[in-house]
Design a protein around this motif. Structure first.
Motif, mmCIF file in Angstrom:
data_model
loop_
_atom_site.group_PDB
_atom_site.id
_atom_site.type_symbol
_atom_site.label_atom_id
_atom_site.label_comp_id
_atom_site.label_asym_id
_atom_site.label_seq_id
_atom_site.Cartn_x
_atom_site.Cartn_y
_atom_site.Cartn_z
ATOM 1 N N TYR A 84 0.834 -1.201 0.000
ATOM 2 C CA TYR A 84 0.000 0.000 0.000
ATOM 3 C C TYR A 84 0.863 1.242 0.000
ATOM 4 O O TYR A 84 2.059 1.175 0.272
ATOM 5 N N THR A 85 0.242 2.378 -0.344
ATOM 6 C CA THR A 85 0.959 3.649 -0.450
ATOM 7 C C THR A 85 0.248 4.729 0.347
ATOM 8 O O THR A 85 -0.988 4.857 0.276
ATOM 9 N N ILE A 86 1.029 5.496 1.092
ATOM 10 C CA ILE A 86 0.536 6.681 1.796
ATOM 11 C C ILE A 86 0.992 7.906 1.007
ATOM 12 O O ILE A 86 2.149 7.980 0.576
ATOM 13 N N ARG A 90 11.056 -2.729 4.204
ATOM 14 C CA ARG A 90 9.806 -2.803 3.439
ATOM 15 C C ARG A 90 9.214 -1.431 3.145
ATOM 16 O O ARG A 90 8.113 -1.335 2.591
ATOM 17 N N LEU A 91 9.886 -0.379 3.527
ATOM 18 C CA LEU A 91 9.411 0.981 3.306
ATOM 19 C C LEU A 91 10.253 1.668 2.242
ATOM 20 O O LEU A 91 11.483 1.579 2.256
ATOM 21 N N MET A 92 9.558 2.358 1.336
ATOM 22 C CA MET A 92 10.236 3.147 0.321
ATOM 23 C C MET A 92 9.544 4.497 0.199
ATOM 24 O O MET A 92 8.322 4.551 0.046
ATOM 25 N N ALA A 93 10.323 5.569 0.243
ATOM 26 C CA ALA A 93 9.780 6.914 0.134
ATOM 27 C C ALA A 93 10.312 7.579 -1.119
ATOM 28 O O ALA A 93 11.457 7.370 -1.503
ATOM 29 N N ILE A 129 4.606 0.776 1.181
ATOM 30 C CA ILE A 129 4.842 -0.361 2.064
ATOM 31 C C ILE A 129 4.717 -1.628 1.233
ATOM 32 O O ILE A 129 3.692 -1.841 0.573
ATOM 33 N N THR A 130 5.741 -2.426 1.262
ATOM 34 C CA THR A 130 5.766 -3.659 0.480
ATOM 35 C C THR A 130 5.643 -4.868 1.400
ATOM 36 O O THR A 130 6.369 -4.974 2.388
ATOM 37 N N ALA A 131 4.723 -5.753 1.073
ATOM 38 C CA ALA A 131 4.541 -6.997 1.842
ATOM 39 C C ALA A 131 4.495 -6.714 3.330
ATOM 40 O O ALA A 131 5.336 -7.157 4.104
ATOM 41 N N LEU A 139 -1.753 3.433 10.779
ATOM 42 C CA LEU A 139 -1.678 2.189 10.008
ATOM 43 C C LEU A 139 -1.791 0.991 10.934
ATOM 44 O O LEU A 139 -1.009 0.855 11.885
ATOM 45 N N ILE A 140 -2.752 0.151 10.653
ATOM 46 C CA ILE A 140 -2.903 -1.106 11.391
ATOM 47 C C ILE A 140 -2.734 -2.248 10.411
ATOM 48 O O ILE A 140 -3.425 -2.301 9.393
#
Lengths: 113, 113
Positions: A19-21, A60-63, A76-78, A109-110
């Protein structure tokens, strides 16, 4: 006046999903910061994005940062349960950050098993 | 390496009382900040300082005062506490030179009844 808008403000997702924020900002000072906050805790710096096209990854985080669109994303990946937290993006009112950061309202985020 | 230290961690005040929230950092950072975080919201800047003897107002300064007599210390003073000042207060610092992220203390949880 700098405005920083995040969406979504609340996100419930399952482990293993992506998912993406999104973070939109209104200033011309194109430096963007991402922080993580666990319940009842302080803020932990995740990423500092300083220029157009900047991409940073940690686990697992990429900005990323698109200064033309005045948009930053946190992908957020996997997802795993340990990533459950509130994520804030923040922008500088002026270059150098002397006069502080303006924060978005945060994305709660949950991540459920 | 203590980083940014805030005291006290919790405090309950009566309306009209005064108190000082302490903040000290041992990283020789020039820039220091005070933010408040209301429930479910992002952080808002109260005051900031770019060096000893220099302070300036942020977004929400009313009801607060600060001083910066040394590089290490940046106390926040509440005069005549009001229920609207019930919040979590965070102190932060950054070197102020190379767009480093702000380092946050653990916060002071303040209730005014």
């Amino acid at each position: 006046e700098l405005k920083v808008e995040q969406n979504p403000l609340f996100l419930s997702m399952q482990e293993g999903k992506n998912y993406t924020i999104y973070c939109n900002y209104s200033t011309t000072s194109d430096r963007l910061y991402w922080y993580r906050q666990d319940p009842g805790k302080s803020l932990e710096s995740l990423f500092v994005l300083l220029s157009n096209g900047a991409v940073k990854q940690e686990g697992r985080l990429m900005a990323s940062l698109d200064t033309k669109a005045r948009l930053s994303t946190l992908h957020i990946t996997a997802a795993v349960h340990d990533l459950s937290a509130t994520y804030f993006c923040a922008g500088e009112l002026s270059g150098g950050g002397a006069d502080g950061l303006t924060f978005g309202k945060g994305t709660h985020l949950i991540i459920q098993p | 390496n203590a980083g940014v230290t805030q005291t006290p961690k919790f405090r309950i005040l009566k309306i009209g009382q005064s108190m000082t929230l302490q903040c000290t950092q041992d990283m020789n950072h020039n820039y220091m900040y005070w933010y408040r975080q209301d429930p479910g919201m992002g952080l808002k800047l109260i005051y900031y300082s770019v060096g000893a003897g220099i302070t300036d107002k942020g977004e929400v300064p009313n009801g607060y005062n600060v001083s910066r007599s040394t590089t290490e210390d940046f106390p926040l003073r509440l005069e005549l506490a009001a229920p609207s000042q019930t919040s979590v207060y965070f102190c932060a610092s950054t070197p102020g030179v190379t767009y480093q992220p702000q380092h946050f203390g653990d916060g002071t949880r303040l209730s005014i009844l």
